[in-house]
Design a protein around this motif. Structure first.
Motif, PDB file in Angstrom:
ATOM      1  N   ARG A 208       0.814  -1.217   0.000  1.00 50.46           N
ATOM      2  CA  ARG A 208       0.000   0.000   0.000  1.00 50.46           C
ATOM      3  C   ARG A 208       0.848   1.267   0.000  1.00 50.46           C
ATOM      4  O   ARG A 208       0.665   2.144  -0.839  1.00 50.46           O
ATOM      5  N   ASP A 209       1.797   1.357   0.931  1.00 54.53           N
ATOM      6  CA  ASP A 209       2.567   2.603   1.088  1.00 54.53           C
ATOM      7  C   ASP A 209       3.996   2.483   0.577  1.00 54.53           C
ATOM      8  O   ASP A 209       4.882   3.222   0.997  1.00 54.53           O
ATOM      9  N   ASP A 213       6.686   4.873   2.246  1.00 56.68           N
ATOM     10  CA  ASP A 213       7.140   4.332   3.532  1.00 56.68           C
ATOM     11  C   ASP A 213       8.433   3.524   3.343  1.00 56.68           C
ATOM     12  O   ASP A 213       8.428   2.440   2.765  1.00 56.68           O
ATOM     13  N   ASP A 216       8.333  -0.082   4.725  1.00 53.65           N
ATOM     14  CA  ASP A 216       7.602  -1.019   3.868  1.00 53.65           C
ATOM     15  C   ASP A 216       8.432  -1.385   2.636  1.00 53.65           C
ATOM     16  O   ASP A 216       8.449  -2.544   2.204  1.00 53.65           O
ATOM     17  N   GLN A 244       3.707   1.792  -7.840  1.00 48.09           N
ATOM     18  CA  GLN A 244       3.945   0.582  -7.036  1.00 48.09           C
ATOM     19  C   GLN A 244       4.480  -0.540  -7.917  1.00 48.09           C
ATOM     20  O   GLN A 244       5.438  -1.229  -7.551  1.00 48.09           O
TER      21      GLN A 244
END
Ligand code: C2E
Ligand code: MG
Ligand code: MG
Ligand code: MG
Length: 278
Positions: A208-209, A213, A216, A244
């Motif tokens: 997701r991040d 992040d 992550d 992503q």
């Protein structure tokens, strides 16, 4: 209030808890008839090779449409089905329906691909699971290598010695295993090494991040490297953006699944999607 509490032994239940409990009871009762009333359906979410962009599989995701309650999420009703044992019948229906669907697609000329089916903890503990799956695949006449079973890391690690035995049996029968929600289940790496698995599914909470992040990013990179060094494939779930996907590609992730490509689709919608990809 105090007087009421004195009389009512169950007054530690808050109103919200009572509502939740009532909903659980309603769902548990309604679920008993869901199969026979044809309220269950499978949706299919494409899984793509990051290198080629081709569809290499689909994940079967269970849907329940109750006439009055509407759509109930599997995250809500599967735990209920697990606690009252209905998951055994429902799980068998899922396995058979998914196998029949893929057989139909192959016979109709769609490119061969893998059907990934989620297994619940209760199913995994069934001692005849490998035999059940083999008998369903043989009945449907679907070659075993087209089937992949997803088991969450938490379930696999909850009883690793059983997991090793069951995974070995499934592997011997030519059926692939993927570890779902990988990274969330406190993996013991010494057990992971012994699991006869084909693929790690990187949990969507890390994906997701991934752009913002740093932790992550580090976790995802570490999982991909770990898998690669153990000779395992990786698939990222919950991929929603091109950024992503680019990051995952740059780290050597093999496959991706998520809204960026497609939401889970009905069988008919999936056929349109697969045709449009050609
Ligand atoms: P899961 O196996 O980890 O499935 C991934 C979930 O993420 C699915 O939710 C899917 O619809 C959702 N998803 C896919 N792509 C994206 C994305 O890009 N963004 C976001 N935010 N979500 C995405 P779903 O269908 O609600 O299923 C939830 C869970 O219920 C599944 O998690 C699985 O553990 C369980 N489940 C679903 N079908 C079955 C089944 O047939 N049997 C068993 N035992 N469990 C099932
Ligand atoms: Mg899954
Ligand atoms: Mg998952
Ligand atoms: Mg999940």
């Amino acid at each position: 209030r105090a007087k009421n509490e004195g009389r009512n032994q169950f007054s530690f239940y808050t109103p919200e808890m009572q509502t939740q409990y009532a909903r659980k009871l309603t769902l548990a009762n309604a679920l008993r008839h869901a199969l026979e009333r044809n309220e269950l359906q499978l949706h299919y979410q494409p899984q793509l090779s990051i290198n080629t962009g081709h569809i290499i599989g689909v994940e079967a995701l269970l849907r329940w449409y109750h006439p009055e309650l509407g759509m109930v999420s599997p995250a809500e009703f599967i735990p209920i089905a697990e606690s009252n044992g209905l998951i055994i019948a429902i799980g068998e229906w899922v396995l058979r329906t998914a196998a029949q669907q893929l057989k139909y697609w192959i016979v109709s000329g769609f490119k061969p691909m893998v059907m990934a089916v989620n297994l619940s903890a209760v199913q995994f503990r069934q001692s005849n699971l490998p035999e059940l799956i083999t008998s369903i695949l043989d009945e449907v006449e679907l070659p075993h290598q087209y089937f992949e079973l997803e088991l969450t890391e938490a379930v696999a690690m909850d009883n690793p010695l059983t997991a090793i035995v069951v995974m070995d049996k499934l592997h011997d029968q030519g059926i692939r295993m993927a570890i779902d929600d990988f990274g969330t289940g406190y993996s013991s790496l010494s057990y992971l090494k012994k699991f006869n698995v084909y693929k790690l599914k990187i949990d969507q909470s890390f994906v997701r991040d991934i752009i913002v992040d740093l932790e992550d990013r580090a976790i995802v990179t570490a999982i991909i490297n770990l898998a690669s060094n153990l000779g395992l494939q990786t698939i990222a779930e919950g991929v929603e953006t091109a950024e992503q996907l680019d990051f995952l590609r740059s780290q050597g992730c093999n496959e991706a699944q998520g809204y960026y490509f497609s939401k889970p689709l009905t069988a008919a919608q999936f056929e349109d999607y697969a045709r449009a990809m050609k």
